[in-house]
Enzyme design. Sequence first.
Site, PDB file in Angstrom:
ATOM      1  N   LYS A 223       0.816  -1.219   0.000  1.00 49.15           N
ATOM      2  CA  LYS A 223       0.000   0.000   0.000  1.00 49.15           C
ATOM      3  C   LYS A 223       0.846   1.264   0.000  1.00 49.15           C
ATOM      4  O   LYS A 223       2.033   1.260   0.334  1.00 49.15           O
ATOM      5  CB  LYS A 223      -0.952  -0.011   1.198  1.00 49.15           C
ATOM      6  CG  LYS A 223      -2.109  -0.994   1.023  1.00 49.15           C
ATOM      7  CD  LYS A 223      -3.141  -0.871   2.116  1.00 49.15           C
ATOM      8  CE  LYS A 223      -4.354  -1.753   1.800  1.00 49.15           C
ATOM      9  NZ  LYS A 223      -5.366  -1.705   2.883  1.00 49.15           N
ATOM     10  N   ARG A 257      -3.548 -10.202   5.312  1.00 50.27           N
ATOM     11  CA  ARG A 257      -4.132 -10.199   3.967  1.00 50.27           C
ATOM     12  C   ARG A 257      -3.072  -9.649   3.017  1.00 50.27           C
ATOM     13  O   ARG A 257      -2.672  -8.487   3.136  1.00 50.27           O
ATOM     14  CB  ARG A 257      -5.389  -9.336   3.940  1.00 50.27           C
ATOM     15  CG  ARG A 257      -6.092  -9.284   2.576  1.00 50.27           C
ATOM     16  CD  ARG A 257      -7.321  -8.390   2.640  1.00 50.27           C
ATOM     17  NE  ARG A 257      -8.015  -8.336   1.355  1.00 50.27           N
ATOM     18  CZ  ARG A 257      -7.732  -7.495   0.376  1.00 50.27           C
ATOM     19  NH1 ARG A 257      -6.747  -6.607   0.520  1.00 50.27           N
ATOM     20  NH2 ARG A 257      -8.412  -7.522  -0.759  1.00 50.27           N
TER      21      ARG A 257
END
Length: 279
Positions: A223, A257
């Site tokens: 991210k 995740r």
Amino acid sequence: MQRTLNCKGKIIDLSVPKVMGILNITPDSFFDGGKYKNEKEILDQVASMLQAGATFIDVGAYSSRPGAKHITEEEELHRIVPVVVLLVANFSDILISVDTFRSKVAKKCIEAGACMINDISGGDLDDAMFTTVAELQVPYIIMHMQGNPQTMQKAPVYKNVVTEVFYELSKKIEILNKLHVHDVILDVGFGFGKSVAHNFELLKNLDYFQEMNLSVLTGVSRKSMLYKPLHINPEQALNATTIANTIAVQKGTQILRVHDVKEAVEVITILELINKEIL
């Protein structure tokens, strides 16, 4: 602390953290958009993640990257349900999480063989989601998000991001408890309506969320909170992801995740070895 999940009658032990592999069947996801366009590519990727040690596969058909294009419920159903059917037909014991904020999409996917719902909006974008989860009696990942994917990164503001996220999630947990939803997993929502500083404040204080006595999922894989401060791109952010995942597990995360399953499994394995030596 919640240590197990009931997935289609299979009890998943979370006393050792587990890995959730990401399968985005979208053309515009920030890292892997458009990679998996046909059945062979999808099956090969899922086989690779399962072989690398993924316990869950999280399938998403609606891109939630900041500013992503909104698609209709019909388009999301058209994209995702056939993939769930395909995976169930080819991997007999697969545990599929469906990444959606729409209750109808969630229900159709559970009926097709998925076993878990991953809702980025924590029920905010569909009033029927909580009652649908209660009806289906499946594990529910409740994530915190400020705004929606189209607006969430337009100057997010908090007085105290940790306590505010905790408070918002706790209010919803109370509702879910009253609906007798038994398996709830918390996700503080890294990158969803948070600045880089907000994200790192949450990571630093992730152990604070253990106070809810629920499982915690962390999704920081590649991210912008990781690659922007380092002046690199998502493709170069595996090392930063591994570091952040290590911190997250040390602070109590029970599900990672990730896009890169092998490396996440290695994080958990090494930390377990350290914990055994300490114990």
